[in-house]
Design an enzyme around this catalytic site. Structure first.
Site, PDB file in Angstrom:
ATOM      1  N   TRP A  93       0.722  -1.254  -0.091  1.00  0.00           N
ATOM      2  CA  TRP A  93      -0.085   0.163  -0.004  1.00  0.00           C
ATOM      3  C   TRP A  93       0.755   1.265   0.117  1.00  0.00           C
ATOM      4  O   TRP A  93       0.608   2.370  -0.350  1.00  0.00           O
ATOM      5  CB  TRP A  93      -1.027  -0.072   1.390  1.00  0.00           C
ATOM      6  CG  TRP A  93      -0.196  -0.308   2.428  1.00  0.00           C
ATOM      7  CD1 TRP A  93      -0.186  -1.602   3.229  1.00  0.00           C
ATOM      8  CD2 TRP A  93       0.432   0.708   3.299  1.00  0.00           C
ATOM      9  NE1 TRP A  93       0.573  -1.435   4.148  1.00  0.00           N
ATOM     10  CE2 TRP A  93       0.918  -0.121   4.661  1.00  0.00           C
ATOM     11  CE3 TRP A  93       0.827   1.860   3.134  1.00  0.00           C
ATOM     12  CZ2 TRP A  93       1.749   0.477   5.466  1.00  0.00           C
ATOM     13  CZ3 TRP A  93       1.702   2.441   4.214  1.00  0.00           C
ATOM     14  CH2 TRP A  93       2.142   1.828   5.295  1.00  0.00           C
ATOM     15  N   GLY A 139       6.915  -6.520   0.937  1.00  0.00           N
ATOM     16  CA  GLY A 139       6.227  -6.486   1.857  1.00  0.00           C
ATOM     17  C   GLY A 139       7.045  -6.767   3.099  1.00  0.00           C
ATOM     18  O   GLY A 139       8.302  -6.554   3.153  1.00  0.00           O
ATOM     19  N   GLU A 147      11.258  -8.096  -2.123  1.00  0.00           N
ATOM     20  CA  GLU A 147      11.764  -7.100  -1.420  1.00  0.00           C
ATOM     21  C   GLU A 147      11.021  -6.695  -0.134  1.00  0.00           C
ATOM     22  O   GLU A 147       9.840  -6.465  -0.078  1.00  0.00           O
ATOM     23  CB  GLU A 147      11.493  -5.668  -2.203  1.00  0.00           C
ATOM     24  CG  GLU A 147      12.527  -4.490  -1.689  1.00  0.00           C
ATOM     25  CD  GLU A 147      12.053  -3.066  -2.402  1.00  0.00           C
ATOM     26  OE1 GLU A 147      11.119  -2.304  -1.618  1.00  0.00           O
ATOM     27  OE2 GLU A 147      12.137  -3.040  -3.386  1.00  0.00           O
ATOM     28  N   CYS A 206      10.295   1.936   1.986  1.00  0.00           N
ATOM     29  CA  CYS A 206      11.068   1.015   2.250  1.00  0.00           C
ATOM     30  C   CYS A 206      12.614   1.201   2.347  1.00  0.00           C
ATOM     31  O   CYS A 206      13.331   0.817   3.014  1.00  0.00           O
ATOM     32  CB  CYS A 206      11.016  -0.153   1.286  1.00  0.00           C
ATOM     33  SG  CYS A 206       9.450  -0.887   1.169  1.00  0.00           S
TER      34      CYS A 206
END
Length: 530
Positions: A170, A245, A267, A301
């Protein structure tokens, strides 16, 4: 801290005019689900008001999506690479042409600022252009040196895997949904994708544009649902899986993929570090730290959560960083005037609050921020800087994934590198210093898949011709570059041997043939043949 809020009194009226009921309904109708499927309603982070109503895919819907995708994939794989590339390049143009709708969707679903949303528009266009331009060359048959020079004609081919399952998050709903699909489609695969429900409208918008660009029916499909419900059929049907995630879920997927002997690219999490060397331009580094820690409210991330600063410049740097952080505007706005937006989910707000509260309770000092802002909206949290963070505090080691950074003084480069590497993660790092040779030497010692010098993360991420991914608990595989498309293919070697090979003709015994081959091997070594 300066704040910006939406002045509308009706939460539904806060949505931009582009997000009409007709558009939202048309996008949700693209979900692969039965006509009587149960529904899932998402809310807008800015306001907490209802946003979209999705049909929820059942396991049987996922199975059906793969059946249809396999039929479509056979035809798509037979399409020339030039035609596939033309679809991607038309998609590039459509993303830029319709970017205002995409920006509005991302902000409405995710709560990020327009600035951060625009970077996703640019990223999707760059990926489409890159694979549209380089894909045909990468995928064409390539001559390889044969076993015996002049006698063995060898070539390498790349065939599509088949149907790729993509599970996208998301936090970057366009980048993570579209760019991985772009590479898989260019390689001749079909895609069955499960975006996070909270930001599925953006993923559906990207898929809709790809169909407008000429992608054949059923080659890219979307399913909606919880991983606990449809994760197993996704993994059971896929020929390859791409997941972005959490590390915990990534481990489960890796186990499942290994059991089926299919490939997976993952990832996962990160606890990224930024190193400020004693020769850094401190104004530039302080501005860079803001850009490293707070984009998309820290829900990135590759964003930085740990700052290691040389003792000799620590105090000066901290003062500059705190001043810039305290001047950031935070709020809900569908224009480019706001610096920091909202968190996306209530779960993320609780995590961020818990990490900061735990640290403060155990002795950490707040240098900036440190609290939620319900006066701006239900999920806003101030950009936060913490000092005196120690190992017993949760955020010292665990990923926070919010607008929170901890800062530490270090004696020298060796200590900075050692502390930056003291983590199970290894996704992204940032090094700041004037001496390029020294900075590059420090960068090479960091255990992370990408390292940026005098930049936060955009330099490495935007260098799309180079691979991007993590080490350690940050994942397996790479996106971007040649790796990012070849992972979606099966390599095949075809070797065509002429009349003579390693075996002697019938009239020549082995004891006479072996010395001949030995002599040839010595000659080939001398002339450099492999």
């Amino acid at each position: 801290m300066t704040t910006t809020t939406d002045t509308s009194t009706d939460p539904r009226a806060a949505l931009p005019a582009t997000l009409t009921t007709g558009l939202l309904e048309r996008l949700t109708e693209r979900v692969t689900a039965s006509p009587d499927a149960p529904r899932s309603i998402t809310t807008a982070p800015y306001t907490g008001s209802p946003l979209a109503d999705f049909p929820v895919s059942a396991p049987a819907d996922v199975d059906e999506a793969f059946v249809r995708a396999r039929r479509a994939q056979a035809r798509w794989a037979a399409t020339s690479v030039a035609e596939r590339a033309s679809v991607l390049l038309r998609f590039h143009d459509l993303v830029l042409k319709n970017q205002n709708t995409g920006l509005d969707l991302m902000q409405a679903e995710n709560g990020k600022t327009r600035r951060d949303a625009y970077l996703e528009i640019a990223d999707a266009a760059i990926a489409a252009r890159y694979y549209g331009r380089t894909g045909p060359k990468v995928l064409e048959p390539e001559r390889r040196r044969g076993a015996l020079p002049f006698l063995t004609r060898t070539s390498e081919l790349h065939h599509p895997k088949g149907v790729v399952a993509i599970i996208s998050p998301w936090n970057y709903p366009l980048s993570m949904a579209a760019t991985d699909a772009i590479a898989a489609l260019m390689a001749g695969n079909a895609v069955v994708q499960k975006p996070d429900t909270q930001t599925a409208l953006t993923a559906l918008w990207a898929m809709d544009l790809m169909y407008q660009a000429g992608l054949p029916a059923d080659v890219w499909q979307m399913v909606i649902g919880r991983g606990s419900s449809i994760g197993d059929p996704l993994l059971a049907n896929a020929d390859y899986i791409m997941f972005t995630g959490s590390t915990a879920t990534g481990r489960d997927i890796a186990r499942g993929a290994g059991q089926r002997l299919i490939g997976a690219s993952l990832e996962l999490g990160g606890k990224n570090a930024m190193l400020v060397l004693d020769d850094a331009d401190l104004d530039r580094a302080a501005e860079g730290a803001v850009r490293a820690a707070f984009p998309s409210a820290g829900q990135l991330c590759v964003s930085v959560e740990r700052l290691y600063v040389a003792e000799s410049v620590h105090d000066e740097f901290v003062a500059k960083f705190v001043q810039r952080t305290s001047a950031l505007t935070i709020g809900a706005s569908y224009d480019y005037g706001v610096d920091v937006g909202s968190l996306t989910t209530d779960k993320q707000l609780k995590t961020v609050s818990a990490h900061v509260d735990d640290a403060v309770a155990k002795g950490a000092r707040l240098l900036a921020g440190g609290k939620p802002r319900p006066d701006l909206g239900p999920l806003f949290y101030e950009p936060t800087i913490l000092a005196d963070v120690t190992p017993e505090m949760t955020l010292h080691t665990d990923e926070t994934f919010g607008p929170v950074v901890s800062i530490y003084a270090v004696a020298d480069d060796d200590e900075a590198v050692a502390r930056a590497n003291d983590t199970v993660y290894g996704l992204n790092s940032s090094v700041w210093g004037r001496d390029a040779t020294r900075a590059r030497s420090v960068a090479a010692r960091l255990r992370s898949g990408t390292v940026n010098i005098n930049d936060a993360f955009a330099a490495a991420w935007g260098s799309i011709d180079s691979p991007m991914g993590g080490m350690g608990d940050s994942g397996l595989g790479r996106r971007h570059g040649i790796d990012g498309i070849l992972k979606y293919t099966e390599a095949q070697t075809i070797a065509h041997q002429s009349r003579f090979g390693f075996y002697p003709p019938a009239a020549i015994p082995w004891n006479a043939w072996a010395p001949v081959v030995n002599a040839a091997l010595r000659i080939w070594k001398t002339i450099g043949a492999r």
